[in-house]
Design an enzyme around this catalytic site. Structure first.
Site, mmCIF file in Angstrom:
data_model
loop_
_atom_site.group_PDB
_atom_site.id
_atom_site.type_symbol
_atom_site.label_atom_id
_atom_site.label_comp_id
_atom_site.label_asym_id
_atom_site.label_seq_id
_atom_site.Cartn_x
_atom_site.Cartn_y
_atom_site.Cartn_z
ATOM 1 N N CYS A 199 70.921 47.173 22.529
ATOM 2 C CA CYS A 199 70.663 47.267 23.968
ATOM 3 C C CYS A 199 70.104 45.923 24.407
ATOM 4 O O CYS A 199 69.300 45.313 23.675
ATOM 5 C CB CYS A 199 69.660 48.386 24.237
ATOM 6 S SG CYS A 199 69.116 48.461 25.954
ATOM 7 N N THR A 200 70.530 45.499 25.575
ATOM 8 C CA THR A 200 70.146 44.158 26.056
ATOM 9 C C THR A 200 68.645 43.964 26.212
ATOM 10 O O THR A 200 68.175 42.839 26.181
ATOM 11 C CB THR A 200 70.781 43.929 27.431
ATOM 12 O OG1 THR A 200 70.469 45.059 28.256
ATOM 13 C CG2 THR A 200 72.261 43.751 27.322
ATOM 14 N N HIS A 201 67.888 45.046 26.409
ATOM 15 C CA HIS A 201 66.446 44.904 26.637
ATOM 16 C C HIS A 201 65.654 44.737 25.342
ATOM 17 O O HIS A 201 64.532 44.278 25.354
ATOM 18 C CB HIS A 201 65.897 46.142 27.359
ATOM 19 C CG HIS A 201 66.286 46.238 28.796
ATOM 20 N ND1 HIS A 201 67.597 46.216 29.212
ATOM 21 C CD2 HIS A 201 65.530 46.347 29.921
ATOM 22 C CE1 HIS A 201 67.626 46.327 30.532
ATOM 23 N NE2 HIS A 201 66.389 46.412 30.982
ATOM 24 N N TYR B 35 72.814 52.108 33.429
ATOM 25 C CA TYR B 35 74.101 52.696 33.051
ATOM 26 C C TYR B 35 73.909 53.664 31.866
ATOM 27 O O TYR B 35 74.705 54.575 31.666
ATOM 28 C CB TYR B 35 75.080 51.604 32.597
ATOM 29 C CG TYR B 35 75.699 50.753 33.687
ATOM 30 C CD1 TYR B 35 75.360 50.895 35.035
ATOM 31 C CD2 TYR B 35 76.651 49.779 33.351
ATOM 32 C CE1 TYR B 35 75.944 50.085 36.008
ATOM 33 C CE2 TYR B 35 77.233 48.980 34.315
ATOM 34 C CZ TYR B 35 76.886 49.122 35.640
ATOM 35 O OH TYR B 35 77.465 48.327 36.596
ATOM 36 N N GLY B 36 72.877 53.401 31.074
ATOM 37 C CA GLY B 36 72.713 54.101 29.798
ATOM 38 C C GLY B 36 72.465 55.588 29.873
ATOM 39 O O GLY B 36 72.542 56.286 28.871
ATOM 40 N N ASP C 205 76.289 42.668 33.668
ATOM 41 C CA ASP C 205 75.439 43.691 33.048
ATOM 42 C C ASP C 205 75.088 44.702 34.130
ATOM 43 O O ASP C 205 75.305 44.460 35.321
ATOM 44 C CB ASP C 205 74.160 43.030 32.495
ATOM 45 C CG ASP C 205 73.134 44.042 31.998
ATOM 46 O OD1 ASP C 205 73.514 44.949 31.237
ATOM 47 O OD2 ASP C 205 71.959 43.951 32.384
ATOM 48 N N SER C 206 74.488 45.805 33.707
ATOM 49 C CA SER C 206 74.042 46.819 34.663
ATOM 50 C C SER C 206 72.879 46.304 35.514
ATOM 51 O O SER C 206 72.573 46.888 36.551
ATOM 52 C CB SER C 206 73.586 48.060 33.903
ATOM 53 O OG SER C 206 72.600 47.708 32.955
ATOM 54 N N CYS D 27 76.312 43.976 28.188
ATOM 55 C CA CYS D 27 75.633 45.265 28.302
ATOM 56 C C CYS D 27 76.236 46.179 27.240
ATOM 57 O O CYS D 27 77.459 46.390 27.231
ATOM 58 C CB CYS D 27 75.890 45.834 29.697
ATOM 59 S SG CYS D 27 75.326 47.529 29.930
ATOM 60 N N ASN D 28 75.411 46.655 26.352
ATOM 61 C CA ASN D 28 75.928 47.496 25.254
ATOM 62 C C ASN D 28 76.590 48.764 25.767
ATOM 63 O O ASN D 28 77.603 49.212 25.231
ATOM 64 C CB ASN D 28 74.789 47.861 24.311
ATOM 65 C CG ASN D 28 74.363 46.702 23.444
ATOM 66 O OD1 ASN D 28 74.828 46.549 22.329
ATOM 67 N ND2 ASN D 28 73.498 45.849 23.957
ATOM 68 N N THR D 29 76.015 49.346 26.814
ATOM 69 C CA THR D 29 76.568 50.592 27.345
ATOM 70 C C THR D 29 77.952 50.339 27.949
ATOM 71 O O THR D 29 78.921 51.061 27.656
ATOM 72 C CB THR D 29 75.622 51.177 28.411
ATOM 73 O OG1 THR D 29 74.314 51.314 27.841
ATOM 74 C CG2 THR D 29 76.102 52.512 28.904
ATOM 75 N N GLU E 50 61.106 47.157 31.186
ATOM 76 C CA GLU E 50 61.198 46.707 32.584
ATOM 77 C C GLU E 50 59.834 46.739 33.261
ATOM 78 O O GLU E 50 59.618 46.063 34.255
ATOM 79 C CB GLU E 50 62.215 47.551 33.352
ATOM 80 C CG GLU E 50 63.610 47.288 32.832
ATOM 81 C CD GLU E 50 64.709 47.497 33.846
ATOM 82 O OE1 GLU E 50 64.449 48.099 34.900
ATOM 83 O OE2 GLU E 50 65.839 47.052 33.565
HETATM 84 N N1 DGL Z 1 72.145 46.958 29.673
HETATM 85 C C1 DGL Z 1 72.018 48.280 29.103
HETATM 86 C C2 DGL Z 1 72.480 48.250 27.655
HETATM 87 O O1 DGL Z 1 72.506 47.227 27.004
HETATM 88 C C3 DGL Z 1 70.595 48.798 29.202
HETATM 89 C C4 DGL Z 1 70.177 49.165 30.607
HETATM 90 C C5 DGL Z 1 70.996 50.301 31.177
HETATM 91 O O2 DGL Z 1 70.878 51.448 30.706
HETATM 92 O O3 DGL Z 1 71.772 50.028 32.093
HETATM 93 O O4 DGL Z 1 72.858 49.281 27.140
#
Ligand code: DGL
Length: 268
Positions: free
Chosen positions: A187-189, A43-44, A11-12, A74-76, A153
């Protein structure tokens, strides 16, 4: 590669731990390598070129271990670089977008699906394309929610927190006005926001991409006879920036469930 090889997750940063948490809940004996690119998070907000470059270096690192699957947690990263990863590696690649899209396409009754995610994920239209594969009648409304990752976060995800509730309403009220009956947390969060969103919009089907991704992984490993046969597990966590900070935040995402050491590595 054997059944007992590692599941390689990346993941990012910290968010992919929501996927790891779901993997551990359903497959507690799996060996897991996790890489969080904390030096380059988020990353987003970045360009596809930059995200792809980071992703390729993340996968190169986790592939230095004996892994049986790559999980893009990570969705992005999944939205932008999945095809490239599949092209380059002769390993099963699992993501978060496809499983969540399939579930949303199946559960919607009125074919109106909302997706909330980072700017980069929404811009890529990955969810639109994936949902269309499973339900060609579905209308998909994507909303970029750039304020949610930094708020989560910073620990602002508790019910009754006026700041996060106001921000969520600002993003989600217009979606509700469109009549969506299903909402993908792309999104993972966002699984950490589940309770608040459920409280604000009780009649909506909420799909966590992290939870569904772990279910899909388990099903696939079972079908291919790749479930770990060990009684114990080995979990190793790596980050590209401060390990201590990661460990502190990991408690928020996973409680005390990490079950392994965190080490800082330099990928450059
Ligand atoms: N992990 C990213 C996602 O699921 C969220 C955090 C990021 O922007 O890197 O898109």
């Amino acid at each position: 590669m054997t059944n007992n090889s590692y599941i390689g997750v990346f993941d990012s940063g910290i968010g992919g731990l929501t996927v790891v948490k779901s993997i551990i809940e359903s497959m507690p004996n799996e060996n897991i390598i996790y890489f969080g690119d904390t030096a380059h998070v988020p990353y987003g907000t970045r360009s596809p070129r930059q995200v792809t470059e980071y992703v390729l270096s993340d996968v190169k690192f986790i592939n230095t271990f004996d892994i049986k699957a790559i999980v893009i947690a990570c969705n992005t990263a999944d939205s932008i670089a999945r095809v490239k990863v599949e092209e380059l590696y002769d390993l099963p690649v699992f993501g978060v977008v496809d499983p969540a899209s399939k579930r949303a396409a199946e559960v919607t009754k009125n074919n109106k699906i909302g997706v909330i995610a980072t700017n980069a994920t929404i811009k890529s239209e990955s969810y639109k394309a994936a949902i269309a594969k499973y339900n060609k009648d579905a209308e998909v409304f994507g909303v970029p929610c750039p304020l949610l990752v930094p708020l989560v976060e910073n620990g602002r995800f508790h019910k009754g927190d006026i700041v996060i509730e106001t921000v969520i309403k600002e993003y989600l009220d217009p979606l509700m006005e469109k009549g969506v009956d299903t909402l993908v947390l792309g999104c993972t969060h966002y699984p950490l926001l589940m309770e608040i969103i459920e409280g604000l919009y009780p009649s909506i089907n909420i799909i966590s991409s992290s939870g569904v991704a772990a279910e899909t992984l388990k099903q696939n490993l079972e079908e291919n006879g790749l479930i770990s046969e060990t009684e114990s597990f080995d979990r190793k966590y790596f980050v590209s920036d401060d390990a201590e900070g990661f460990m502190r935040q990991a408690k928020v995402f996973m409680g005390d469930a990490l079950g392994g050491e965190v080490e800082q590595v330099n990928l450059d």
